[in-house]
Enzyme design. Sequence first.
Site, PDB file in Angstrom:
ATOM      1  N   LYS A 119      -7.075  -2.425  15.475  1.00  0.00           N
ATOM      2  CA  LYS A 119      -6.516  -1.419  14.555  1.00  0.00           C
ATOM      3  C   LYS A 119      -7.621  -0.744  13.748  1.00  0.00           C
ATOM      4  O   LYS A 119      -7.634   0.472  13.566  1.00  0.00           O
ATOM      5  CB  LYS A 119      -5.479  -2.061  13.616  1.00  0.00           C
ATOM      6  CG  LYS A 119      -4.861  -1.048  12.655  1.00  0.00           C
ATOM      7  CD  LYS A 119      -3.846  -1.646  11.689  1.00  0.00           C
ATOM      8  CE  LYS A 119      -3.444  -0.618  10.627  1.00  0.00           C
ATOM      9  NZ  LYS A 119      -2.583  -1.161   9.575  1.00  0.00           N
ATOM     10  N   ASP A 132      -5.127   5.394  -1.339  1.00  0.00           N
ATOM     11  CA  ASP A 132      -3.755   5.887  -1.346  1.00  0.00           C
ATOM     12  C   ASP A 132      -3.451   6.368   0.055  1.00  0.00           C
ATOM     13  O   ASP A 132      -4.226   7.120   0.650  1.00  0.00           O
ATOM     14  CB  ASP A 132      -3.525   7.003  -2.370  1.00  0.00           C
ATOM     15  CG  ASP A 132      -2.034   7.121  -2.674  1.00  0.00           C
ATOM     16  OD1 ASP A 132      -1.475   6.175  -3.257  1.00  0.00           O
ATOM     17  OD2 ASP A 132      -1.420   8.143  -2.300  1.00  0.00           O
ATOM     18  N   ARG A 185      -7.370   4.030   7.776  1.00  0.00           N
ATOM     19  CA  ARG A 185      -8.106   3.249   6.778  1.00  0.00           C
ATOM     20  C   ARG A 185      -9.524   2.931   7.269  1.00  0.00           C
ATOM     21  O   ARG A 185     -10.482   3.028   6.511  1.00  0.00           O
ATOM     22  CB  ARG A 185      -7.326   1.952   6.477  1.00  0.00           C
ATOM     23  CG  ARG A 185      -7.930   1.113   5.354  1.00  0.00           C
ATOM     24  CD  ARG A 185      -6.933   0.136   4.770  1.00  0.00           C
ATOM     25  NE  ARG A 185      -5.820   0.858   4.174  1.00  0.00           N
ATOM     26  CZ  ARG A 185      -4.629   1.027   4.764  1.00  0.00           C
ATOM     27  NH1 ARG A 185      -4.380   0.466   5.927  1.00  0.00           N
ATOM     28  NH2 ARG A 185      -3.694   1.746   4.186  1.00  0.00           N
ATOM     29  N   THR A 235      -5.934  -2.501  -5.040  1.00  0.00           N
ATOM     30  CA  THR A 235      -4.588  -2.304  -4.498  1.00  0.00           C
ATOM     31  C   THR A 235      -3.772  -3.579  -4.665  1.00  0.00           C
ATOM     32  O   THR A 235      -4.316  -4.682  -4.538  1.00  0.00           O
ATOM     33  CB  THR A 235      -4.630  -1.899  -3.014  1.00  0.00           C
ATOM     34  OG1 THR A 235      -3.295  -1.929  -2.489  1.00  0.00           O
ATOM     35  CG2 THR A 235      -5.490  -2.832  -2.166  1.00  0.00           C
ATOM     36  N   ASP A 287       3.594  -0.386  10.571  1.00  0.00           N
ATOM     37  CA  ASP A 287       2.895  -0.628  11.842  1.00  0.00           C
ATOM     38  C   ASP A 287       3.834  -0.881  13.030  1.00  0.00           C
ATOM     39  O   ASP A 287       3.559  -0.398  14.130  1.00  0.00           O
ATOM     40  CB  ASP A 287       1.907  -1.805  11.697  1.00  0.00           C
ATOM     41  CG  ASP A 287       0.637  -1.400  10.945  1.00  0.00           C
ATOM     42  OD1 ASP A 287       0.408  -0.187  10.760  1.00  0.00           O
ATOM     43  OD2 ASP A 287      -0.127  -2.300  10.547  1.00  0.00           O
TER      44      ASP A 287
END
Length: 197
Positions: free
Chosen positions: A172, A69, A178, A7, A154
Amino acid sequence: MKLLIATHNQGKVKEIAQMLADAKIECLSLSDANVTFDVDETGTTFLDNATLKAVQYAQLTNLPTLADDSGLEVDALNGEPGVYTARYGGKELSQPERNQFLLQNLKNEANRGARFQCMMVLCDPTGKVQAQEQGTLEGEIGFEPRGEHGFGYDPVFVVDGRTLAEREAAEKKLISHRGRALFAILPSIEKLLTNSG
Ligand code: ITT
């Protein structure tokens, strides 16, 4: 053998690298691998685009490769921006401007339900898909940006009264789209690295 985190988004690199370090998996970023090429995300689903990225970056580098993604689905916008989240409001906007654009579009809207989606795809060094896993985080869009942690949307994404940007990375990752996708795909990463190492 090291895993390529495929990424160009530095927020994602940081989160994924941290989670993989906890699992004692060594990784490389695209910049570590000297990759400047940016895959064209022509797919219409998160799975399509994650697959495009994993396959092409694996073939380019001959490394075991993990692609992510992800994006935001907003109920009052009929699930948009979805796969277009990174470009929402126009390519030229900064992220704070993008967050304001979203808040403006939801002005006077009572239905603030939304979710983050994350699709991860793992490829072997030849570009053959080995695994795909998904993670979701339900929440709502706030009324103003709050918090300094994290990245992207966020500051405007609220879970249980606090934005994701008001949470430390460690907090988180326990609840995030994720974190969930990575937790699910971890056994496949361990198997691939053992077999190719
Ligand atoms: P790569 O394609 O190189 O991975 P990208 O930023 O273009 O980088 P995506 O196409 O997957 O990645 O777009 C994801 C968008 O969703 C991007 O705008 C992110 O800021 C946002 N996003 C994804 N996960 C997020 C998270 O955990 N917190 C905030 N925003 C997030």
